[in-house]
Design a protein around this motif. Structure first.
Motif, short mmCIF file in Angstrom:
data_model
loop_
_atom_site.label_atom_id
_atom_site.label_comp_id
_atom_site.label_asym_id
_atom_site.label_seq_id
_atom_site.Cartn_x
_atom_site.Cartn_y
_atom_site.Cartn_z
N THR A 196 46.99 49.66 34.09
CA THR A 196 47.91 50.74 34.48
C THR A 196 49.30 50.42 33.92
N ARG B 294 33.70 49.36 41.14
CA ARG B 294 34.96 50.09 41.26
C ARG B 294 36.19 49.16 41.30
N GLU B 295 36.05 48.01 41.95
CA GLU B 295 37.21 47.11 42.12
C GLU B 295 37.72 46.56 40.78
N VAL C 159 38.20 48.31 38.01
CA VAL C 159 38.91 49.31 37.19
C VAL C 159 40.40 49.00 37.25
N ARG D 23 42.74 50.41 35.21
CA ARG D 23 43.58 51.59 34.97
C ARG D 23 42.86 52.79 35.56
N ARG D 24 43.33 53.21 36.72
CA ARG D 24 42.72 54.35 37.42
C ARG D 24 43.06 55.64 36.69
N ASP D 25 42.17 56.61 36.77
CA ASP D 25 42.42 57.89 36.11
C ASP D 25 41.51 58.94 36.71
N ASP D 26 41.97 60.17 36.72
CA ASP D 26 41.17 61.27 37.29
C ASP D 26 39.87 61.48 36.53
#
Ligand SMILES: [Zn+2]
Ligand SMILES: [Zn+2]
Length: 274
Positions: A16, A142-143, A145, A147-150
């Motif tokens: 991020t 999931r943990e 990731v 860089r989160r993103d829609d």
């Protein structure tokens, strides 16, 4: 204040955007990866576009996309071309104009699917370059990731069909969400293909498959995990297995080789001392 998306030079993961590089790479600090002796290093996509170039080659009927010189873990991505659109299997850190132009010239991309966190790399940049296409990740990882993103589409359970005849299978092992892609019409003879990342690692002889929790740190998987991998791919027909690296393709008898490799793995686990 300028925000930069830093990329770890050891695993290729993009983080991020931040003002300064993250204090550490969580993926490399994990027991499945490592921080190199030279210490934690960072780059950016902008720098990679100047320091590296994309490489392309036919890998037994699939378009392979890699980087030169080799970068981070050194995997190459694969493009799965179906009548319903193209799917990018796994990612590399370098997203370059020439790569985008080439892929757009053969129909663009409809979706991205990833085997496990070591190849997440710049998946968000890949998705955005094609207008925000879905990035299919198994929710169990999931943990990891960074860089989160829609556009990230988490999926649950053991299988998910993402296009007609293209199914993601959660095989587990190396990571709880370790995913392989089955393409029913894939492979050189159309006999089905399994794109395995390093969840089933294609060995140097291109016949054997290896199964480990960590390859660089030599952490083995037990019999139950390896049996589960076999059982989860057992319902699917495939002749070839495409691993994560250039040339890592079992070109024929892939399914029989998986069975053999699982039996051999378990036999060695049970073997008495010499
Ligand atoms: Zn890293
Ligand atoms: Zn890995």
């Amino acid at each position: 204040m300028t925000l930069t998306s830093f990329i770890c030079t050891a695993c290729g993961t993009e983080y991020t955007p931040s003002e300064t590089p993250p204090p550490a790479c969580l993926i490399c600090d994990d027991e499945r990866q490592y921080v190199p002796p030279s210490g934690q290093g960072w780059t950016t996509l902008d720098r990679l576009q100047r320091s590296h170039m994309p490489t392309f080659r036919d890998e037994h009927g699939l378009l392979g996309i890699g980087m030169s010189p080799a970068f981070a873990i050194g995997q190459r991505a694969l493009l799965v071309r179906t009548p319903d659109g193209n799917i990018l299997w796994d990612c590399i850190s370098l997203v370059s104009d020439v790569t985008l132009e080439l892929i757009r010239g053969i129909g663009g991309l409809k979706a991205i699917a990833l085997s496990h966190p070591h190849y997440y790399t710049t998946m968000v940049a890949w998705s955005r370059a094609f207008g925000g296409i879905p990035v299919h990740l198994h929710a169990a990882d999931r943990e990891w990731v960074m860089r989160r993103d829609d556009y990230i589409a988490f999926w649950d359970g053991d299988t998910k069909e993402i296009a007609p005849g293209v199914t993601l299978i959660r095989a587990g092992g190396h990571y709880p969400g370790g995913t392989v892609l089955h393409w029913a019409a894939g492979g050189p003879d159309g006999g089905g293909a399994l794109l395995s990342g390093d969840i089933l690692q294609v060995a140097a002889d291109r016949k054997h498959l290896g199964f480990m929790r960590s390859y660089p740190n030599f952490i083995p998987l037990g019999a139950a995990a390896v049996r589960a991998i076999r059982d989860r791919v057992a319902p699917y027909r495939f002749g070839s297995v495409y691993g994560a690296f250039w040339n890592a393709v079992v070109a024929q008898d892939g399914k029989a080789q998986v069975e053999k490799a699982v039996d051999r793995h378990i036999a060695w686990l049970d073997r008495p001392a010499d």
